[in-house]
Design an enzyme around this catalytic site. Structure first.
Site, short mmCIF file in Angstrom:
data_model
loop_
_atom_site.label_atom_id
_atom_site.label_comp_id
_atom_site.label_asym_id
_atom_site.label_seq_id
_atom_site.Cartn_x
_atom_site.Cartn_y
_atom_site.Cartn_z
CD GLU A 48 0.99 4.60 -2.34
OE1 GLU A 48 1.00 3.75 -1.43
OE2 GLU A 48 0.27 4.50 -3.37
CE LYS A 135 -2.50 2.62 1.46
NZ LYS A 135 -1.88 2.04 0.24
CB CYS A 169 -2.78 3.99 -2.86
SG CYS A 169 -2.81 2.69 -4.11
#
Length: 331
Positions: A48, A135, A169
């Protein structure tokens, strides 16, 4: 004879960025892509926010401190634009090595002077940029840096080895997001993580998420985690005592199979690349009993709606005078 499904070698890159230096980190990423390809990898996952680094400084500095503000500005100036030179260099590495690459990046829209996204960039083996996933919801201190994405990037991408998709994540906790990818026939999932320096607590949380996604979807998972090396800690400005207080430098990368267990790794703390062979027959074996997006569900009972239209700040429609039209100035 029937159809055959070729196995593919997967790679999870566990590495540190060149701290907040986009160009140097891109160069490092290209070297790592070549290294993974030299070991036979065809699909390569990165951590990430790898380019140019994750906003780890909030572990040590307050949000409005001079240190945090300075890091934020440097992060913005070193963010990736799509399209852009950084994207072109990664694309060239993917094309040269004939590999599919999924890499985490801090992304900014062209023209913006303050908005960043926590993104995954998907590259095809021909070097084409297949797409960008932003995200959906930044986690915890990420909200001080990143804006949220939208449903337009909730998709998978076809490869010769089956569809690939990814989440970043904490998104791997979101059952609806995961199902949206599985329902698009995801076969290989890339889960990207930062450098978790609190050790086992975070490692256990990674395990729960990636094991369940592999088992639930009967898919392979590349779980790629970041680390913080000495250069990163030097640039953050950590004292010797602060470094000693860190349980670890991050990591916990691995590759999982459709039975829900690791087939390579996990590995902690140090920079390395994890490799594993993905045999599609294992997907078939799992889905024969539990195909969550096929025979083992009740779509007359459950449905999922995903809004895939991109979010727009401005829509211009019918504003202003039509070209060449007469206007009555007396009104």
């Amino acid at each position: 004879m029937g159809d055959s499904y070729a196995p593919v070698r997967l790679a999870a890159v566990q590495a540190a960025p060149v701290w907040l230096d986009r160009d140097a980190t891109v160069a490092k990423a290209c070297r790592l892509i070549e290294e993974a390809a030299d070991h036979g990898a065809k699909i390569i996952g990165f951590p990430e926010g790898f380019i140019p680094g994750f906003p780890d400084w909030y572990q040590w500095f307050m949000p409005r401190s001079p240190q945090s503000i300075g890091f934020n500005k440097t992060l913005f100036k070193n963010a990736v634009e799509v399209p852009g030179a950084a994207v072109d260099r990664i694309a060239a590495a993917a094309r040269k090595t004939h590999t599919h690459v999924v890499i985490g990046a801090n992304e900014r829209d062209k023209g913006t002077m303050g908005t960043l996204y926590n993104s995954q960039l998907f590259f095809g083996a021909d070097g084409a940029l297949l797409g960008v996933h932003r995200k959906l919801m930044p986690t915890f201190t990420e909200r001080l840096v990143h804006s949220s994405g939208d449903g337009s990037s909730m998709r998978t991408y076809p490869t010769a080895f089956g569809a690939i998709g990814g989440l970043i994540c904490g998104e791997n906790t979101n059952s609806l997001a995961r199902f949206a990818l599985l329902a698009q026939h995801e076969r290989i999932h890339i889960a990207s993580w930062p450098a978790f320096t609190r050790g086992q607590r975070n490692f256990d949380a990674i395990d729960i998420r990636v094991k369940y996604h592999a088992l639930e979807g009967r898919v392979f998972v590349i779980s790629a985690c970041g680390i913080l090396d000495d250069d990163c800690l030097d640039r953050i400005g950590l004292s010797a005592d602060e470094r000693k207080a860190l349980p670890c430098r991050g990591g916990h990368s691995g590759i999982l199979g459709p039975a829900g267990g690791y087939i390579a790794g996990p590995v902690d703390d140090a920079a390395q690349i994890v490799y594993a062979e993905a045999d599609p027959d294992k997907v078939i074996e799992g889905k024969l009993s539990h195909d969550l997006t096929g025979h083992y569900n009740r779509f007359d009972v459950f449905t999922l709606q995903v809004r895939t239209s991109p979010r727009q700040a401005l829509q211009l429609s019918g504003i202003g005078r039509e070209e060449g039209a007469a206007v009555d100035e007396t009104k």
